[in-house]
Design a protein around this motif. Sequence first.
Motif, mmCIF file in Angstrom:
data_model
loop_
_atom_site.group_PDB
_atom_site.id
_atom_site.type_symbol
_atom_site.label_atom_id
_atom_site.label_comp_id
_atom_site.label_asym_id
_atom_site.label_seq_id
_atom_site.Cartn_x
_atom_site.Cartn_y
_atom_site.Cartn_z
ATOM 1 N N ARG A 33 26.598 33.641 45.375
ATOM 2 C CA ARG A 33 25.553 32.949 44.628
ATOM 3 C C ARG A 33 25.670 33.131 43.118
ATOM 4 N NH1 ARG A 33 20.952 31.171 47.193
ATOM 5 N NH2 ARG A 33 20.859 31.494 49.453
ATOM 6 N N LEU A 34 26.181 34.303 42.696
ATOM 7 C CA LEU A 34 26.075 34.653 41.285
ATOM 8 C C LEU A 34 27.400 34.797 40.544
ATOM 9 C CD1 LEU A 34 23.336 37.414 41.702
ATOM 10 C CD2 LEU A 34 22.982 35.005 41.117
ATOM 11 N N SER A 35 28.474 35.125 41.260
ATOM 12 C CA SER A 35 29.721 35.454 40.575
ATOM 13 C C SER A 35 30.374 34.230 39.937
ATOM 14 C CB SER A 35 30.715 36.078 41.556
ATOM 15 O OG SER A 35 31.946 36.357 40.911
ATOM 16 N N ARG A 36 31.048 34.491 38.831
ATOM 17 C CA ARG A 36 31.858 33.464 38.181
ATOM 18 C C ARG A 36 33.333 33.846 38.169
ATOM 19 N NH1 ARG A 36 28.188 31.565 32.925
ATOM 20 N NH2 ARG A 36 26.362 30.897 34.136
ATOM 21 N N SER A 37 33.682 34.898 38.870
ATOM 22 C CA SER A 37 35.085 35.307 38.921
ATOM 23 C C SER A 37 35.909 34.220 39.597
ATOM 24 C CB SER A 37 35.237 36.623 39.684
ATOM 25 O OG SER A 37 34.955 36.448 41.056
ATOM 26 N N ARG A 38 37.115 34.036 39.096
ATOM 27 C CA ARG A 38 37.966 32.958 39.576
ATOM 28 C C ARG A 38 39.296 33.517 40.076
ATOM 29 N NH1 ARG A 38 36.626 27.909 38.137
ATOM 30 N NH2 ARG A 38 38.808 27.259 38.281
ATOM 31 N N VAL A 39 40.007 32.696 40.839
ATOM 32 C CA VAL A 39 41.379 33.009 41.206
ATOM 33 C C VAL A 39 42.270 31.923 40.616
ATOM 34 C CG1 VAL A 39 40.820 34.258 43.316
ATOM 35 C CG2 VAL A 39 41.168 31.784 43.410
ATOM 36 N N PRO A 40 43.526 32.261 40.302
ATOM 37 C CA PRO A 40 44.431 31.256 39.724
ATOM 38 C C PRO A 40 44.782 30.166 40.724
ATOM 39 C CG PRO A 40 45.627 33.268 40.252
ATOM 40 C CD PRO A 40 44.183 33.579 40.461
ATOM 41 N N ARG A 41 45.237 29.046 40.237
ATOM 42 C CA ARG A 41 45.653 27.946 41.110
ATOM 43 C C ARG A 41 47.155 27.946 41.354
ATOM 44 N NH1 ARG A 41 41.951 24.323 42.459
ATOM 45 N NH2 ARG A 41 43.557 22.792 42.989
ATOM 46 N N GLU A 42 47.892 28.751 40.611
ATOM 47 C CA GLU A 42 49.331 28.863 40.811
ATOM 48 C C GLU A 42 49.735 30.323 40.718
ATOM 49 O OE1 GLU A 42 51.303 26.447 37.952
ATOM 50 O OE2 GLU A 42 50.617 24.548 38.809
ATOM 51 N N GLY A 43 50.836 30.664 41.391
ATOM 52 C CA GLY A 43 51.314 32.037 41.344
ATOM 53 C C GLY A 43 52.530 32.234 42.216
ATOM 54 N N GLU A 44 53.153 33.404 42.097
ATOM 55 C CA GLU A 44 54.350 33.717 42.875
ATOM 56 C C GLU A 44 54.017 34.154 44.292
ATOM 57 O OE1 GLU A 44 56.576 36.542 40.655
ATOM 58 O OE2 GLU A 44 57.036 35.145 39.026
ATOM 59 N N GLY A 99 38.011 28.191 42.082
ATOM 60 C CA GLY A 99 39.464 28.195 42.237
ATOM 61 C C GLY A 99 39.981 28.069 43.642
ATOM 62 N N LEU A 100 39.116 28.169 44.662
ATOM 63 C CA LEU A 100 39.591 27.988 46.034
ATOM 64 C C LEU A 100 40.148 26.578 46.218
ATOM 65 C CD1 LEU A 100 39.763 28.881 49.066
ATOM 66 C CD2 LEU A 100 37.483 27.866 49.337
ATOM 67 N N GLY A 126 60.888 30.156 46.365
ATOM 68 C CA GLY A 126 60.880 31.591 46.106
ATOM 69 C C GLY A 126 59.496 32.208 46.170
ATOM 70 N N THR A 127 58.498 31.445 46.585
ATOM 71 C CA THR A 127 57.119 31.933 46.660
ATOM 72 C C THR A 127 56.890 32.694 47.956
ATOM 73 O OG1 THR A 127 56.376 30.029 45.379
ATOM 74 C CG2 THR A 127 54.690 31.226 46.608
#
Length: 293
Positions: A33-44, A99-100, A126-127
């Motif tokens: 409900r409250l968090s604004r933490s994000r995850v990246p959309r690209e990565g290894e 970011g999901l 290579g991911t």
Amino acid sequence: MGKNNVWIGYAVGQFASFFLTLLRMIPLALANRLSRSRVPREGEVIISLTSHGNRINRVHYTLESIFRGHEKAPVVLWLDRADYEAEWPVTLRRLVTRGLQVRCSDGDYGPHTKYWGQFREVAGSGTRVVTVDDDMIYPEWFLQRLLFIGDLRLDAVIAYRAHRIELREGKMLPYTKWTAADTCAASVLHFATGVSGVMYPASFIDYVVAQGDVFTGLSPRADDVWLHACALRSGHPIRQVYAQPRHFAVVPTTQVGALVVGNTLMGGNDEQIRRVYTQEDMDLLLGAHDRED
């Protein structure tokens, strides 16, 4: 009286575990409900999972536990077409804004959905891919420690929980007779179980994709069986993160109708194992058994 004490102790233990899990879920519900933490959309490294039906209403607990991790990576949720086109719960929509990524599977792959679409997307790049289950609460260090071990063994499948395939007189014992792995040494005799999370190296992903979707006829309800056979044939041993398997908290009520009932308790794994493993596979397992013993 002794038996009664054992059952009382078991009941108290189960209640305590259930209560502790509920306590773990409270901050996850608040974060949704409250968090604004994000995850990246690209990565290894990409974290991939699937969910379906009513379980989608509770998958945010698993996803929030991953989002809070010390290490961040793209997270992709794969849904079959019916669930993808249905209205998503607000808990899931909130995660999309952070970011999901939600993707629609191009077929009915059952439990294989959690990896098959993602493997095909990243093959040749290579991911690495980490698969998780949609009914677990993962600790903050979950990805961090997978990556640490994975960087040491780029040739191995890395799992928090594995069984040791038990052999006797040249044959494989039933699945329920397999024992918990008790070492962090890598071995093709180890059988990664996806529930606590597994990381797959890029070379393994390329091999699996090259085999196509023959798993739909061989092990449609046992993704762990097919993935172990692929690891065995491609020379990717399985390493447990710790010497002892790790079990993480289960989101309550998600286990109704779970695969464990049919695959383990009703022998479904053994039926699919018989279809998947060839004599050549057995020769590889027996050879590994002779070398390690």
